[in-house]
Design a protein around this motif. Sequence first.
Motif, PDB file in Angstrom:
ATOM      1  N   PRO A 112      75.469 -59.257  -1.736  1.00 54.29           N
ATOM      2  CA  PRO A 112      76.849 -59.582  -2.112  1.00 54.29           C
ATOM      3  C   PRO A 112      77.558 -60.537  -1.149  1.00 54.29           C
ATOM      4  CG  PRO A 112      76.739 -57.373  -1.171  1.00 54.29           C
ATOM      5  CD  PRO A 112      75.320 -57.864  -1.267  1.00 54.29           C
TER       6      PRO A 112
ATOM      7  N   LEU B 102      78.786 -68.680  -3.613  1.00 58.46           N
ATOM      8  CA  LEU B 102      78.720 -67.213  -3.559  1.00 58.46           C
ATOM      9  C   LEU B 102      77.591 -66.712  -2.668  1.00 58.46           C
ATOM     10  CD1 LEU B 102      79.623 -66.077  -7.179  1.00 58.46           C
ATOM     11  CD2 LEU B 102      80.982 -65.914  -5.113  1.00 58.46           C
TER      12      LEU B 102
ATOM     13  N   THR C   9      73.067 -65.029  -5.961  1.00 58.71           N
ATOM     14  CA  THR C   9      73.971 -64.060  -5.352  1.00 58.71           C
ATOM     15  C   THR C   9      73.728 -62.640  -5.902  1.00 58.71           C
ATOM     16  OG1 THR C   9      76.155 -63.418  -6.133  1.00 58.71           O
ATOM     17  CG2 THR C   9      75.593 -65.635  -6.412  1.00 58.71           C
ATOM     18  N   GLY C  10      74.023 -61.646  -5.095  1.00 60.65           N
ATOM     19  CA  GLY C  10      73.880 -60.253  -5.526  1.00 60.65           C
ATOM     20  C   GLY C  10      72.443 -59.973  -5.924  1.00 60.65           C
ATOM     21  N   ASP C  11      72.272 -59.406  -7.111  1.00 61.03           N
ATOM     22  CA  ASP C  11      70.937 -59.263  -7.690  1.00 61.03           C
ATOM     23  C   ASP C  11      70.798 -60.294  -8.799  1.00 61.03           C
ATOM     24  OD1 ASP C  11      68.597 -56.856  -7.992  1.00 61.03           O
ATOM     25  OD2 ASP C  11      68.795 -58.328  -9.600  1.00 61.03           O
TER      26      ASP C  11
ATOM     27  N   VAL D 250      71.775 -59.737 -12.785  1.00 59.81           N
ATOM     28  CA  VAL D 250      73.112 -59.579 -13.354  1.00 59.81           C
ATOM     29  C   VAL D 250      73.819 -60.933 -13.334  1.00 59.81           C
ATOM     30  CG1 VAL D 250      75.282 -58.298 -13.242  1.00 59.81           C
ATOM     31  CG2 VAL D 250      73.198 -57.264 -12.361  1.00 59.81           C
TER      32      VAL D 250
ATOM     33  N   SER E 113      73.576 -55.836  -5.638  1.00 55.89           N
ATOM     34  CA  SER E 113      74.570 -56.475  -6.507  1.00 55.89           C
ATOM     35  C   SER E 113      75.981 -56.257  -5.954  1.00 55.89           C
ATOM     36  CB  SER E 113      74.471 -55.886  -7.912  1.00 55.89           C
ATOM     37  OG  SER E 113      75.440 -56.496  -8.740  1.00 55.89           O
ATOM     38  N   SER E 114      76.878 -57.156  -6.326  1.00 60.27           N
ATOM     39  CA  SER E 114      78.246 -57.053  -5.807  1.00 60.27           C
ATOM     40  C   SER E 114      78.958 -55.799  -6.310  1.00 60.27           C
ATOM     41  CB  SER E 114      79.059 -58.302  -6.141  1.00 60.27           C
ATOM     42  OG  SER E 114      79.131 -58.497  -7.520  1.00 60.27           O
TER      43      SER E 114
ATOM     44  N   PHE F 272      82.950 -58.085 -14.145  1.00 59.32           N
ATOM     45  CA  PHE F 272      82.586 -59.313 -13.429  1.00 59.32           C
ATOM     46  C   PHE F 272      83.325 -60.503 -14.027  1.00 59.32           C
ATOM     47  CE2 PHE F 272      78.662 -58.544 -10.821  1.00 59.32           C
ATOM     48  CZ  PHE F 272      78.523 -57.197 -11.061  1.00 59.32           C
TER      49      PHE F 272
ATOM     50  N   TYR G 114      87.826 -58.300  -3.581  1.00 59.09           N
ATOM     51  CA  TYR G 114      87.596 -59.724  -3.364  1.00 59.09           C
ATOM     52  C   TYR G 114      86.538 -59.906  -2.281  1.00 59.09           C
ATOM     53  CZ  TYR G 114      88.585 -64.438  -1.554  1.00 59.09           C
ATOM     54  OH  TYR G 114      88.477 -65.728  -1.108  1.00 59.09           O
ATOM     55  N   LYS G 115      85.518 -60.673  -2.586  1.00 62.56           N
ATOM     56  CA  LYS G 115      84.456 -61.003  -1.614  1.00 62.56           C
ATOM     57  C   LYS G 115      83.944 -59.778  -0.850  1.00 62.56           C
ATOM     58  CE  LYS G 115      83.817 -65.378  -0.387  1.00 62.56           C
ATOM     59  NZ  LYS G 115      83.921 -66.625   0.408  1.00 62.56           N
ATOM     60  N   ALA G 116      83.538 -58.775  -1.600  1.00 64.85           N
ATOM     61  CA  ALA G 116      82.987 -57.550  -1.006  1.00 64.85           C
ATOM     62  C   ALA G 116      81.922 -57.898   0.016  1.00 64.85           C
ATOM     63  CB  ALA G 116      82.372 -56.682  -2.100  1.00 64.85           C
TER      64      ALA G 116
ATOM     65  N   TRP H  80      81.972 -59.634   2.659  1.00 60.84           N
ATOM     66  CA  TRP H  80      82.197 -60.851   3.455  1.00 60.84           C
ATOM     67  C   TRP H  80      83.250 -60.517   4.525  1.00 60.84           C
ATOM     68  CZ3 TRP H  80      80.591 -66.141   2.248  1.00 60.84           C
ATOM     69  CH2 TRP H  80      79.774 -66.240   1.101  1.00 60.84           C
TER      70      TRP H  80
ATOM     71  N   ALA I 117      85.994 -61.977  -7.371  1.00 62.95           N
ATOM     72  CA  ALA I 117      86.404 -60.582  -7.236  1.00 62.95           C
ATOM     73  C   ALA I 117      85.863 -59.770  -8.409  1.00 62.95           C
ATOM     74  CB  ALA I 117      87.923 -60.490  -7.200  1.00 62.95           C
TER      75      ALA I 117
HETATM   76  N1  SAH Z   1      74.353 -61.663  -9.571  1.00 69.06           N
HETATM   77  C1  SAH Z   1      75.654 -61.398  -9.010  1.00 69.06           C
HETATM   78  C2  SAH Z   1      76.790 -61.708  -9.975  1.00 69.06           C
HETATM   79  C3  SAH Z   1      76.927 -63.183 -10.257  1.00 69.06           C
HETATM   80  S1  SAH Z   1      78.265 -63.551 -11.322  1.00 69.06           S
HETATM   81  C4  SAH Z   1      75.695 -59.928  -8.559  1.00 69.06           C
HETATM   82  O1  SAH Z   1      74.733 -59.174  -8.748  1.00 69.06           O
HETATM   83  O2  SAH Z   1      76.702 -59.524  -7.961  1.00 69.06           O
HETATM   84  C5  SAH Z   1      79.548 -63.957 -10.196  1.00 69.06           C
HETATM   85  C6  SAH Z   1      80.634 -62.904 -10.215  1.00 69.06           C
HETATM   86  O3  SAH Z   1      80.184 -61.781  -9.497  1.00 69.06           O
HETATM   87  C7  SAH Z   1      81.940 -63.301  -9.564  1.00 69.06           C
HETATM   88  O4  SAH Z   1      82.787 -63.959 -10.459  1.00 69.06           O
HETATM   89  C8  SAH Z   1      82.521 -61.959  -9.181  1.00 69.06           C
HETATM   90  O5  SAH Z   1      83.080 -61.304 -10.308  1.00 69.06           O
HETATM   91  C9  SAH Z   1      81.266 -61.196  -8.820  1.00 69.06           C
HETATM   92  N2  SAH Z   1      80.963 -61.244  -7.371  1.00 69.06           N
HETATM   93  C10 SAH Z   1      79.908 -61.832  -6.760  1.00 69.06           C
HETATM   94  N3  SAH Z   1      79.915 -61.592  -5.436  1.00 69.06           N
HETATM   95  C11 SAH Z   1      81.010 -60.833  -5.201  1.00 69.06           C
HETATM   96  C12 SAH Z   1      81.563 -60.208  -4.035  1.00 69.06           C
HETATM   97  N4  SAH Z   1      80.984 -60.328  -2.839  1.00 69.06           N
HETATM   98  N5  SAH Z   1      82.694 -59.478  -4.184  1.00 69.06           N
HETATM   99  C13 SAH Z   1      83.286 -59.311  -5.380  1.00 69.06           C
HETATM  100  N6  SAH Z   1      82.808 -59.866  -6.509  1.00 69.06           N
HETATM  101  C14 SAH Z   1      81.681 -60.607  -6.426  1.00 69.06           C
END
Ligand code: SAH
Length: 252
Positions: free
Chosen positions: A9, A35, A80-82, A85, A110-111, A162, A191-193, A195, A221
């Motif tokens: 995330p 991201l 980003t994240g996984d 998703v 994932s976020s 999301f 917001y920006k979990a 970070w 966010a």
């Molecule tokens: N694959 C990613 C999602 C990508 S879509 C995952 O698994 O998290 C991008 C969206 O994910 C953003 O618009 C936001 O809604 C969310 N997102 C991604 N990183 C984030 C974070 N660190 N904090 C909060 N929301 C986040």
Amino acid sequence: MVHFVGAGPGAPDLITLRGAELLKQADVIIYAGSLVNPALLELARGDCEIHNSAKMTLEQVIAVMEQAEAVGRTTVRLHTGDPCVYGAIREQMDALDELGIPYDDVPGVSSFCGAAAALRAEYTLPGVSQSVIITRLAGRTPVPEAESLMSMASHGASMAVFLSSGMLDRVQEELLKGGAYTEDTPAALVYKATWPEEKTVRCTVGTLAQAGEEHGISKTALVLVGNFLDSPYEKSKLYDPSFTTEFREASR
Ligand code: SAH
């Protein structure tokens, strides 16, 4: 070979060991724009070729992978994240299949998990909700009608929304129209979990849009919704002293 890798995330130490190792070995890295924490790119070798996919089309991304593969180089596609998703990985994998280029996929945090951690929250509280709905509002990408935010909101389950923090008025309206949440149902903006600039704002479904405006949150966010955020719950059976499990006898 192409490795799709989940970056996690945001915090650079939340990538998996496997993902970090692949970044260190990569000849080419294509990362998903803003991201992905740039600190992760510091793991790359000095001679690694690095691309930001925010400025590229699908065709350009595939062309970079194809050129690398032609000379036996390894590519990491960092999402980003996984990646599973909202990662748009399927279209890349299908293109690689057509070209006969092998690939694998390394999961990431994932976020929606990062956001729960930021709030010290559990989505699946007994007696409250045993389901997590991962969804979004329709934007340029349509959402099938049967999955509209309103119909998803008719369950009252725990929810992570999301890609919708720029449309909090509509999020709030559709959540309420679903009928299971009320104006007072707990909600949160994260917001920006994970970070350094992470921000968490607790509010209710009825004050979501106002909370976003007050705290200047309109992108990057997640909107979390449900009674899991603040509600009485039942303790788990797994750790209940009067309950026998496969691994433990009840104490009476
Ligand atoms: N694959 C990613 C999602 C990508 S879509 C995952 O698994 O998290 C991008 C969206 O994910 C953003 O618009 C936001 O809604 C969310 N997102 C991604 N990183 C984030 C974070 N660190 N904090 C909060 N929301 C986040």
